[in-house]
Design an enzyme around this catalytic site. Structure first.
Site, PDB file in Angstrom:
ATOM      1  N   TRP A 160     -38.390  51.749  25.693  1.00 55.73           N
ATOM      2  CA  TRP A 160     -38.527  50.284  25.699  1.00 55.73           C
ATOM      3  C   TRP A 160     -38.640  49.780  24.258  1.00 55.73           C
ATOM      4  CZ3 TRP A 160     -43.662  47.371  26.193  1.00 55.73           C
ATOM      5  CH2 TRP A 160     -43.421  46.002  26.364  1.00 55.73           C
ATOM      6  N   ASP A 216     -46.854  55.153  30.939  1.00 52.01           N
ATOM      7  CA  ASP A 216     -46.461  53.752  31.140  1.00 52.01           C
ATOM      8  C   ASP A 216     -45.878  53.638  32.551  1.00 52.01           C
ATOM      9  OD1 ASP A 216     -45.582  51.175  31.021  1.00 52.01           O
ATOM     10  OD2 ASP A 216     -44.393  51.401  29.187  1.00 52.01           O
ATOM     11  N   ALA A 218     -44.743  50.973  34.951  1.00 53.02           N
ATOM     12  CA  ALA A 218     -44.441  49.535  34.997  1.00 53.02           C
ATOM     13  C   ALA A 218     -43.555  49.137  36.169  1.00 53.02           C
ATOM     14  CB  ALA A 218     -43.773  49.112  33.684  1.00 53.02           C
ATOM     15  N   LYS A 247     -43.697  43.414  37.648  1.00 54.56           N
ATOM     16  CA  LYS A 247     -42.386  43.599  38.287  1.00 54.56           C
ATOM     17  C   LYS A 247     -42.530  43.770  39.797  1.00 54.56           C
ATOM     18  CE  LYS A 247     -41.557  44.868  33.920  1.00 54.56           C
ATOM     19  NZ  LYS A 247     -40.789  44.212  32.897  1.00 54.56           N
TER      20      LYS A 247
HETATM   21  C1  LMR Z   1     -37.755  44.580  29.693  1.00 52.37           C
HETATM   22  O1  LMR Z   1     -37.738  45.708  29.189  1.00 52.37           O
HETATM   23  O2  LMR Z   1     -36.717  43.923  29.844  1.00 52.37           O
HETATM   24  C2  LMR Z   1     -39.040  43.982  30.166  1.00 52.37           C
HETATM   25  O3  LMR Z   1     -40.059  44.922  30.079  1.00 52.37           O
HETATM   26  C3  LMR Z   1     -39.349  42.700  29.513  1.00 52.37           C
HETATM   27  C4  LMR Z   1     -39.927  42.853  28.133  1.00 52.37           C
HETATM   28  O4  LMR Z   1     -41.042  42.387  27.912  1.00 52.37           O
HETATM   29  O5  LMR Z   1     -39.257  43.422  27.257  1.00 52.37           O
END
Ligand code: LMR
Length: 394
Positions: free
Chosen positions: A125, A206, A208, A241
């Site tokens: 991420w 993590d 999510a 989410k």
């Molecule tokens: C994403 O990866 O698109 C989401 O987790 C939104 C973000 O905060 O980046």
């Protein structure tokens, strides 16, 4: 002193994308960027179960007095028992989304061991590295990219951890890997638990996307070896989410020390970090989640809504996987993934052309949010993908 020393900064890769999509006036733009669920009509709905919980809260909530730095304890209890299936010595506190949980965890790691090192597999991420760095941690990145298979070579991280000094931390995503969609297989999770025990490492998990990958239970089963065997553990949880509560920012940080005394001290420090950062999290989103989880009818309604979202994303994945190849993109590789994300092996010029010439938005590195596709835009997406690659090659 002034602010003159502050240099310009580029927009955040994800939040900047939200703004670019919103500002694009073109009819039929296709948003495959930021990771939010979209239904078959391209809407990101408020779930019925959430609306019911909100109206119940409006009618019954009798006070909005402060709760404290740890937030809503009842929410944390409900989440621990429904999401993680019991306590296993874990405690938790409410956080401002999953990002808030990651940041508290990172601050704690730094406080408890100055110059703490944290291992992290790339790609990941886009906010992981900046967040960990902002908390003062020393990041040890490992390039795990395996574009031929669409996923990561998690074995390479495992090999590196076998040599890691005691006390190091490592970040690992539990399910629906962002950005690849390809998670470690079950044997690897056992190996991660083994190495964490042997080297006295602290995993920061993590979590999510529970319920949007393979299933509600199935998405946490892989981390069971960590939960059951690793003494010191941090789990950053997001309800943004799976409850569709994105802007309400609902998360939790679950933690465990090596014994009860250590766990209590971890709690004290987490509460102190929260207090000096934002004092306490806002209640509304957590109250919604608590209301849903505590009521069997609301809970089963929400689980059905989550399952429908998961099934829709899985069917988009299956449709694409059956489509075969479009230029350099072999969609068959998507079959190995789960959840919202897949990564298309596209060079930057092709991604740029998709944005500029076709109003098709992908996240950095070619990550696509599968939920952005539906029966109305799939053919247009495939045609744009073919044209953007052809023109970039010319
Ligand atoms: C994403 O990866 O698109 C989401 O987790 C939104 C973000 O905060 O980046």
């Amino acid at each position: 002193m002034s602010f003159e020393n502050l240099g310009p900064l580029p927009p955040d890769p994800m939040l900047g994308l939200i703004q670019r999509v919103a500002a694009d006036p073109r009819e039929g733009k296709i948003d495959l960027g930021v990771g939010v669920y979209q239904d078959a009509n391209g809407r990101t709905p408020v779930y019925d179960s959430v609306q019911q919980a909100e109206s119940r809260l409006c009618q019954t909530q009798s006070t909005k007095a402060y709760l404290g730095a740890g937030g809503n304890a009842d929410y944390v209890e409900q989440l621990a028992s429904h999401a993680l299936g019991g306590h296993l010595g874990l405690q938790g506190l409410q956080t401002i989304g999953g990002t808030g949980a990651l940041r508290l965890a990172a601050e704690l790691l730094g406080r408890s061991q100055p110059e703490r090192r944290i291992w992290i597999g790339l790609p990941t991420w886009t906010n992981h590295e900046p967040l960990l760095r902002a908390a003062g941690l020393q990041i040890i990145p490992r390039d795990l990219d395996d574009p031929a298979h669409g996923g990561l070579r998690h074995e390479a991280l495992l090999d590196a951890l076998r040599e890691a000094p005691e006390g190091d931390a490592f970040l690992i995503q539990a399910s629906g890997h962002n950005p690849t969609g390809v998670d470690p297989d079950p044997a690897l999770w056992h190996a991660f638990a083994d190495v964490a025990v042997a080297r006295r490492l602290v995993p920061l998990v993590d979590l999510a996307y529970q319920g949007l990958g393979t299933g509600w239970r199935e998405d946490v089963e892989p981390i069971a070896p960590l939960l059951e065997r690793v003494p010191r553990l941090l789990i950053a949880y997001s309800c943004d989410k799976n409850f569709g509560l994105y802007r309400e920012r609902v998360g939790a940080l679950f933690y465990r020390g090596a014994n009860a005394g250590e766990t209590a001290r971890v709690r004290d420090h987490l509460l102190a970090i929260a207090r000096v950062s934002y004092s306490m999290p806002s209640d509304h989103g957590a109250a919604i989640v608590r209301t849903i989880l505590a009521d069997p009818n609301l809970r089963s309604g929400w689980r059905a809504e989550l399952a429908a979202a998961r099934d829709r994303v899985a069917s988009v994945r299956a449709t694409l996987a059956a489509h075969g190849r479009v230029g350099a993109v072999d969609f068959a590789a998507l079959a190995a993934g789960r959840g919202l994300f897949a990564r298309l092996p596209l060079a930057a010029p092709a991604i740029q052309r998709l944005h500029a010439e076709h109003a098709v938005y992908l996240a950095p590195g070619g990550r696509m949010n599968l939920a952005g596709l539906n029966a109305n835009n799939l053919e247009r997406f495939l045609a744009a993908l073919e044209a953007a690659q052809r023109r970039s090659a010319a």
